[in-house]
Scaffold this motif. Structure first.
Motif, PDB file in Angstrom:
ATOM      1  N   ILE A  85      -7.869  -3.722  -0.242  1.00  0.00           N
ATOM      2  CA  ILE A  85      -6.466  -3.239  -0.152  1.00  0.00           C
ATOM      3  C   ILE A  85      -5.875  -2.894  -1.516  1.00  0.00           C
ATOM      4  O   ILE A  85      -4.695  -2.570  -1.611  1.00  0.00           O
ATOM      5  CB  ILE A  85      -5.568  -4.290   0.546  1.00  0.00           C
ATOM      6  CG1 ILE A  85      -5.476  -5.583  -0.288  1.00  0.00           C
ATOM      7  CG2 ILE A  85      -6.046  -4.575   1.940  1.00  0.00           C
ATOM      8  CD1 ILE A  85      -4.423  -6.562   0.214  1.00  0.00           C
ATOM      9  N   ASP A  86      -6.669  -2.978  -2.586  1.00  0.00           N
ATOM     10  CA  ASP A  86      -6.134  -2.786  -3.942  1.00  0.00           C
ATOM     11  C   ASP A  86      -5.485  -1.420  -4.105  1.00  0.00           C
ATOM     12  O   ASP A  86      -5.999  -0.408  -3.634  1.00  0.00           O
ATOM     13  CB  ASP A  86      -7.272  -2.949  -4.960  1.00  0.00           C
ATOM     14  CG  ASP A  86      -6.748  -2.908  -6.391  1.00  0.00           C
ATOM     15  OD1 ASP A  86      -5.562  -3.257  -6.597  1.00  0.00           O
ATOM     16  OD2 ASP A  86      -7.513  -2.534  -7.284  1.00  0.00           O
ATOM     17  N   ASN A  87      -4.335  -1.429  -4.764  1.00  0.00           N
ATOM     18  CA  ASN A  87      -3.588  -0.198  -5.032  1.00  0.00           C
ATOM     19  C   ASN A  87      -3.035  -0.292  -6.452  1.00  0.00           C
ATOM     20  O   ASN A  87      -2.188  -1.128  -6.745  1.00  0.00           O
ATOM     21  CB  ASN A  87      -2.456  -0.039  -4.014  1.00  0.00           C
ATOM     22  CG  ASN A  87      -1.651   1.237  -4.224  1.00  0.00           C
ATOM     23  OD1 ASN A  87      -1.892   1.990  -5.171  1.00  0.00           O
ATOM     24  ND2 ASN A  87      -0.691   1.481  -3.361  1.00  0.00           N
ATOM     25  N   LYS A  88      -3.508   0.568  -7.343  1.00  0.00           N
ATOM     26  CA  LYS A  88      -3.119   0.499  -8.753  1.00  0.00           C
ATOM     27  C   LYS A  88      -1.625   0.725  -8.965  1.00  0.00           C
ATOM     28  O   LYS A  88      -1.066   0.282  -9.969  1.00  0.00           O
ATOM     29  CB  LYS A  88      -3.908   1.536  -9.556  1.00  0.00           C
ATOM     30  CG  LYS A  88      -5.403   1.249  -9.604  1.00  0.00           C
ATOM     31  CD  LYS A  88      -6.144   2.311 -10.397  1.00  0.00           C
ATOM     32  CE  LYS A  88      -7.643   2.015 -10.436  1.00  0.00           C
ATOM     33  NZ  LYS A  88      -8.374   3.031 -11.206  1.00  0.00           N
ATOM     34  N   ASN A  89      -0.993   1.415  -8.023  1.00  0.00           N
ATOM     35  CA  ASN A  89       0.432   1.722  -8.171  1.00  0.00           C
ATOM     36  C   ASN A  89       1.334   0.625  -7.604  1.00  0.00           C
ATOM     37  O   ASN A  89       2.555   0.717  -7.707  1.00  0.00           O
ATOM     38  CB  ASN A  89       0.751   3.051  -7.476  1.00  0.00           C
ATOM     39  CG  ASN A  89       0.004   4.216  -8.093  1.00  0.00           C
ATOM     40  OD1 ASN A  89      -0.141   4.287  -9.303  1.00  0.00           O
ATOM     41  ND2 ASN A  89      -0.477   5.119  -7.255  1.00  0.00           N
ATOM     42  N   ASP A  90       0.739  -0.366  -6.977  1.00  0.00           N
ATOM     43  CA  ASP A  90       1.516  -1.459  -6.378  1.00  0.00           C
ATOM     44  C   ASP A  90       1.429  -2.678  -7.287  1.00  0.00           C
ATOM     45  O   ASP A  90       0.395  -3.346  -7.363  1.00  0.00           O
ATOM     46  CB  ASP A  90       0.963  -1.784  -4.984  1.00  0.00           C
ATOM     47  CG  ASP A  90       1.896  -2.714  -4.196  1.00  0.00           C
ATOM     48  OD1 ASP A  90       2.519  -3.584  -4.827  1.00  0.00           O
ATOM     49  OD2 ASP A  90       1.972  -2.569  -2.965  1.00  0.00           O
ATOM     50  N   SER A  91       2.530  -2.982  -7.992  1.00  0.00           N
ATOM     51  CA  SER A  91       2.529  -4.096  -8.946  1.00  0.00           C
ATOM     52  C   SER A  91       2.335  -5.441  -8.261  1.00  0.00           C
ATOM     53  O   SER A  91       1.719  -6.358  -8.821  1.00  0.00           O
ATOM     54  CB  SER A  91       3.827  -4.103  -9.755  1.00  0.00           C
ATOM     55  OG  SER A  91       4.936  -4.242  -8.891  1.00  0.00           O
ATOM     56  N   GLN A  92       2.837  -5.567  -7.031  1.00  0.00           N
ATOM     57  CA  GLN A  92       2.695  -6.837  -6.304  1.00  0.00           C
ATOM     58  C   GLN A  92       1.221  -7.149  -6.037  1.00  0.00           C
ATOM     59  O   GLN A  92       0.758  -8.270  -6.278  1.00  0.00           O
ATOM     60  CB  GLN A  92       3.461  -6.768  -4.979  1.00  0.00           C
ATOM     61  CG  GLN A  92       3.440  -8.077  -4.187  1.00  0.00           C
ATOM     62  CD  GLN A  92       4.151  -7.973  -2.855  1.00  0.00           C
ATOM     63  OE1 GLN A  92       4.598  -6.897  -2.462  1.00  0.00           O
ATOM     64  NE2 GLN A  92       4.243  -9.076  -2.143  1.00  0.00           N
TER      65      GLN A  92
END
Length: 547
Positions: free
Chosen positions: A212-219
């Motif tokens: 689920i990793d997303n570089k744009n999601d800081s959380q």
């Protein structure tokens, strides 16, 4: 039988009207469904609503969504006053699901662990009473109950709640919240030195977070980094320094590449690895970074650890002067931390004991309640069978009496209405009145309904004829009035016309077949519609004359 069916249909119709969603409620419901994926957008949408226009149900839902949006965006409302309005409303309506949600968010505004615990337990109980449409909120309740117990070092109770939370999110296939609950379980296993379970949990977390990793999601990025940091400490505890170093470097590199500030605990892991490897220069390099991060965070505990490490590093580098400086700073911070800690340690122990005892008390209460419920149910079933028979007989007599009263009331109403409306056919009216008087108790339903429909038609014809006559006299005024105030009905337009042309009050009362008091009320309602509730300086007659 037909009468019973008629009453049932009316009851169902009223219930359907009461439960029908208003346009605002429909909009709020749609926003609630979209909240999980678009909290910022929903927050902007909520800001466009005028709360003053909402009814009680809509306001309660609005304030609940407002708190949910703030929580999703990692923010807080200024206070919990609006949520308390929602809690009171949902409590009065016995809406247990919405009440459970509200109490969950209310717990976020408490500082006392005991109060937080009690709110969350109440929310759990209310959720169990609800239709259980959405288990996501129950997962959050269990997670934060686990957090409360974990902070009080009641690890067995915390583990139980985290497992419950994880089971719910596994069923819901909510990967993000699965990782959060697994991370907390991992920390418990590390404290309990259950390294095999910790390793298994870590591998599961990394598998999910990679997916689920997303570089744009800081959380998600910060969650990923915390998992890598926990993995580093796990490797240190099991003696695998090379893997620990790799995990720590990956953690710091991930945050650095994504332009997210690196927290001081993440540096502590890599410093510990380099100390075990006796790489002093690297220890000092990351020690200075940790010092800067701890100062920015105002994290006294990590800053003290940092000074302690830097002092030991300076001694190993034979820089004794600098070692003394760091050691002095360490002792100063240690005294400050100990002073604060001594004041809080007794309170924490008391809270820990209180929460543990509260948990046991809740279990005892549930078992006791279940036993009482079984006995009460048996007694209640026996009593209800006896009571139902007598209630059925009483209800039959009551319904029969109500029907008789209703028939009399309807006949009297029809009798009075005929006096008001049948003005042009007095002889026919007298015959009808005489007939009704003689047979008031014997009128069949069919005749009664035909009589009722006839009266309605005559009333409509009467109003329309009078309205047409007035329109022909002062057509411009009436057209202007209806254009400016389209919500006015025919009777209100006629009353406005009469007031404009200074009709005698008795004549107006005779036209509408009303008393003087009723006329005053009609005039007041008309004034509210035209001039508003706050405009007392202008009289209604003056305003109508100037149109």
């Amino acid at each position: 039988m037909n009468r019973y069916c008629f009453l049932i249909l009316i009851t169902l119709g009223v219930f359907a009207c009461d439960t029908q969603l208003t346009p605002y409620m429909e909009q709020l419901t749609q926003w609630d469904k979209a909240l999980e994926n678009n909290p910022e957008t929903i927050g902007d949408s909520l800001a466009t609503l005028n709360v003053a226009k909402l009814n009680k149900a809509e306001k309660a839902y609005y304030y609940l969504l407002e708190a949910a949006v703030a929580d999703k965006n990692l923010k807080q409302l200024k206070n919990d006053s609006t949520l308390l309005i929602s809690e009171r409303y949902y409590n009065s309506k016995k809406d247990y699901y919405a009440l459970a949600r509200t109490q969950y968010y209310l717990s976020k505004y408490q500082e006392d662990p005991q109060k937080i615990y009690e709110l969350l337990k109440t929310a759990e109980i209310n959720f169990e009473k609800s239709p259980k449409d959405d288990y996501h909120i129950l997962g959050l309740i269990y997670y934060w109950l686990g957090q409360i117990q974990y902070k009080q070092i009641n690890l067995s109770e915390a583990e139980l709640y985290y497992k419950k939370s994880n089971q719910i999110y596994s069923k819901l296939k909510d990967s993000l919240y699965m990782v959060y609950s697994l991370r907390q379980l991992n920390r418990i296993y590390n404290k309990q030195k259950k390294y095999d379970l910790a390793k298994e949990n870590t591998n599961q977390m990394l598998e999910i977070i990679t997916y689920i990793d997303n570089k744009n999601d800081s959380q998600i990025s910060e969650l990923y980094a915390s998992i890598l940091n926990n993995q580093s400490f796990l490797f240190i505890n099991t003696g695998n320094t090379d893997s620990a170093l790799m995990a720590s470097r990956k953690c710091i590199s991930l945050l650095d590449n994504r332009d997210i500030s690196i927290k001081s605990p993440y540096y502590l892991g890599i410093i510990n690895v380099f100390r075990k490897k006796a790489e002093i220069d690297s220890c000092k390099f990351y020690g200075m970074k940790m010092k800067k991060a701890a100062e920015q965070e105002n994290n006294l505990f990590n800053l003290a650890n940092c000074y302690k490490n830097l002092s030991q590093i300076s001694i190993e580098q034979k820089d004794y002067k600098q070692a003394c400086v760091y050691n002095s700073l360490f002792n100063k911070l240690k005294d400050q931390i100990n002073s604060n800690h001594e004041k809080e340690v007794l309170k924490e122990l008391e809270q820990k004991y209180a929460l543990a005892e509260k948990e046991k008390e809740n279990l005892r209460d549930r078992n006791r309640s279940l036993w009482y419920f079984t006995i009460s149910l048996t007694i209640a079933l026996t009593a209800s069978i006896v009571a139902l028979y007598f209630s059925w007989i009483h209800r039959k007599l009551k319904v029969k009496n109500a029907h008789l009263s209703e028939e009399i009331a309807k006949t009297q109403w029809g009798f009075a209405l005929s006096k008001e409306l049948i003005a042009d056919n007095s002889s026919a009216y007298e015959k009808l009145e005489l007939l009704l008087t003689k047979n008031i108790k014997l009128i069949p339903d069919k005749v009664y309904y035909e009589f009722e429909n006839s009266l309605k038609a005559q009333k409509e014809e009467y109003s329309q004829r009078l309205f047409s006559a007035l329109t022909n006299i002062d057509n411009n005024f009436i057209e202007k009035l209806q254009y400016k105030f389209p919500d006015l009905n025919i009777d209100e337009v006629m009353l406005a016309y009469m007031l404009r042309h200074e009709w005698d009050i008795n004549d107006i009362a005779q036209v509408f077949r009303i008393t003087f008091e009723a006329f005053k009320k009609r005039k007041y309602r008309l004034k509210i519609k035209i001039l508003g509730a706050d405009n007392n300086k202008i009289s209604l007659e003056d305003y109508l004359n100037k149109m």
